[in-house]
Design an enzyme around this catalytic site. Structure first.
Site, PDB file in Angstrom:
ATOM      1  N   ASP A  76      38.896   6.017 -16.498  1.00 45.48           N
ATOM      2  CA  ASP A  76      38.082   5.723 -17.645  1.00 45.48           C
ATOM      3  C   ASP A  76      37.033   4.173 -16.968  1.00 45.48           C
ATOM      4  OD1 ASP A  76      40.209   4.066 -17.705  1.00 45.48           O
ATOM      5  OD2 ASP A  76      40.487   4.082 -19.849  1.00 45.48           O
ATOM      6  N   GLU A 137      37.163   4.515 -25.268  1.00 45.98           N
ATOM      7  CA  GLU A 137      37.116   3.082 -26.222  1.00 45.98           C
ATOM      8  C   GLU A 137      36.219   3.433 -27.142  1.00 45.98           C
ATOM      9  OE1 GLU A 137      38.812   0.872 -25.731  1.00 45.98           O
ATOM     10  OE2 GLU A 137      39.336   0.400 -24.162  1.00 45.98           O
TER      11      GLU A 137
END
Length: 387
Positions: A76, A137
């Site tokens: 990520d 997120e």
């Protein structure tokens, strides 16, 4: 697990990658500087095949020509809306933004892995796909990458990811078979009442009173509607309502999160939230509108892939407990077998004790080398028969 000298030699560059990226944190789908940095780093490492996906995602590909699986490794790349107070010299240069979940470390791990593959092409088997994914997120970049056809285009057969984790000491590689992280969702409840003067409550329908009763009532779901053997969480972190202390408000908003380790439990929890919220609101002459944003699924680790991790991690391996944290790596696991593991970063002597999403999160970059070595060795082990 003893880190090999070839991987130890990566530490200066891995440290620079991590500290550079830590200074330019960006929110999901806004990672433009991050993406440019990653492209430049991959080019400097001699990675020839790099594909742009979405606006800020990247996929780097290593093709060996040797028969073997197509394995993907994912990092990520986004940060959080947090003002940093870690005290590190390489603090965030983007005010109100911080890599408080360690994604800078994940990217540095992947770049270190890419450097190793570039320098040791003889160790590549089959095809290796490195996925640099935006928006973990929120709003869920893994699904966006899947929808963009990343898995199909490169014919990915298995996928691997990791997360730095301050619950475990430095040197630990932690994982478990099956459900390791929870399915999650956001719940939004709007309570509609009737506004009135605070001195004449009989003329209104108190949305604050109804909302209070709803919160208390919903907390009975976990203790009374679910089995004691099933783990679940329902938490309300926001309440908004009212304009003045002497006016009964006609509208109150509640915002919370739900977590569970199975779809069955999650569905029962969310169904009961809807039923109880409506019934309790009506008891107070109000109405409730319930809306869910169903987000990530259970991080469900493939058993054979976990066995492969145990082999490569050796005496560094530790069986993890399940966590009610959530991770959108789970969306890849809905499509293909996947392995997600934790890399320990806790060190009290170095004040590396703060939890994920803390504005004081800090860790030593040397811990990233364990993740790189696991990645390198998993290529071989996952290509062995039965892995």
């Amino acid at each position: 697990m003893e880190i090999r000298k070839e991987i130890i030699a990566l530490l200066p560059e891995v440290t620079k990658f991590r500290q550079d990226l830590h200074q330019i944190p960006e929110l999901g789908l806004q990672e433009f500087k991050t993406c440019q940095y990653l492209k430049g780093a991959l080019a400097s490492l001699g990675v020839r095949e790099v594909h742009e996906v979405l606006d800020t995602g990247l996929v780097a590909v290593f093709r060996s020509g040797k028969p073997g699986k197509t394995l993907a490794f994912r990092t990520d790349i986004d940060a959080l809306p947090i003002t940093e107070e870690s005290g590190v010299a390489f603090y965030s240069q983007h005010e109100g933004r911080m890599h408080a979940c360690g994604h800078d470390g994940h990217m540095a791990t992947m770049l270190g892995f890419a450097k190793y593959l570039s320098e040791h092409p003889d160790e590549i088997i089959g095809t290796i796909v490195l996925i640099f994914q935006p928006a973990e997120e929120g709003p869920g970049g893994a699904q966006l990458m899947i929808d963009a056809g990343v898995l199909e285009k490169f014919k990915v057969e298995q996928i691997v990811g990791l997360h730095v984790f301050p619950d475990f000491e430095e040197g630990v590689i932690a994982c478990k078979k099956g459900g390791m992280m929870a399915r999650n969702g956001e719940v939004n409840i709007t309570v509609y009442g009737k506004s009135a003067h605070g001195a004449q409550p009989q003329q209104g329908a108190d949305a604050i009173l109804a909302a209070s009763a709803i919160i208390q009532g919903l907390h009975s779901i976990v203790s009374r509607n679910l089995s004691p053997l099933d783990s679940a969480v329902l938490t309300f972190g926001e309440i908004h309502g009212g304009d003045a202390m002497n006016i009964i408000p006609g509208k109150v908003e509640l915002h919370g999160t739900t977590r569970a380790f199975s779809d069955t439990v999650y569905d029962k929890l969310t169904n009961r939230v809807t039923t109880l919220a409506n019934d309790i609101a009506q008891a107070y002459d109000c109405q409730a509108e319930v809306d869910f944003n169903h987000m990530y699924r259970v991080v469900d680790n493939d058993a054979q892939m976990v066995d492969a991790l145990k082999v490569v991690a050796g005496d560094s391996y530790l069986e993890s407990a399940p966590y009610l944290l959530a991770e959108d790596f789970s969306m890849f696991q809905q499509k293909i077998p996947g392995l997600f593991f934790f890399v320990g970063i806790r060190n009290e002597a170095k004040d590396a004790i703060y939890p994920l999403h803390s504005n004081k999160l800090r860790f030593d970059e040397k811990n990233l080398l364990g993740g790189i070595q696991c990645y390198v060795d998993l290529i071989r082990v996952l290509n062995e028969k039965g892995a």
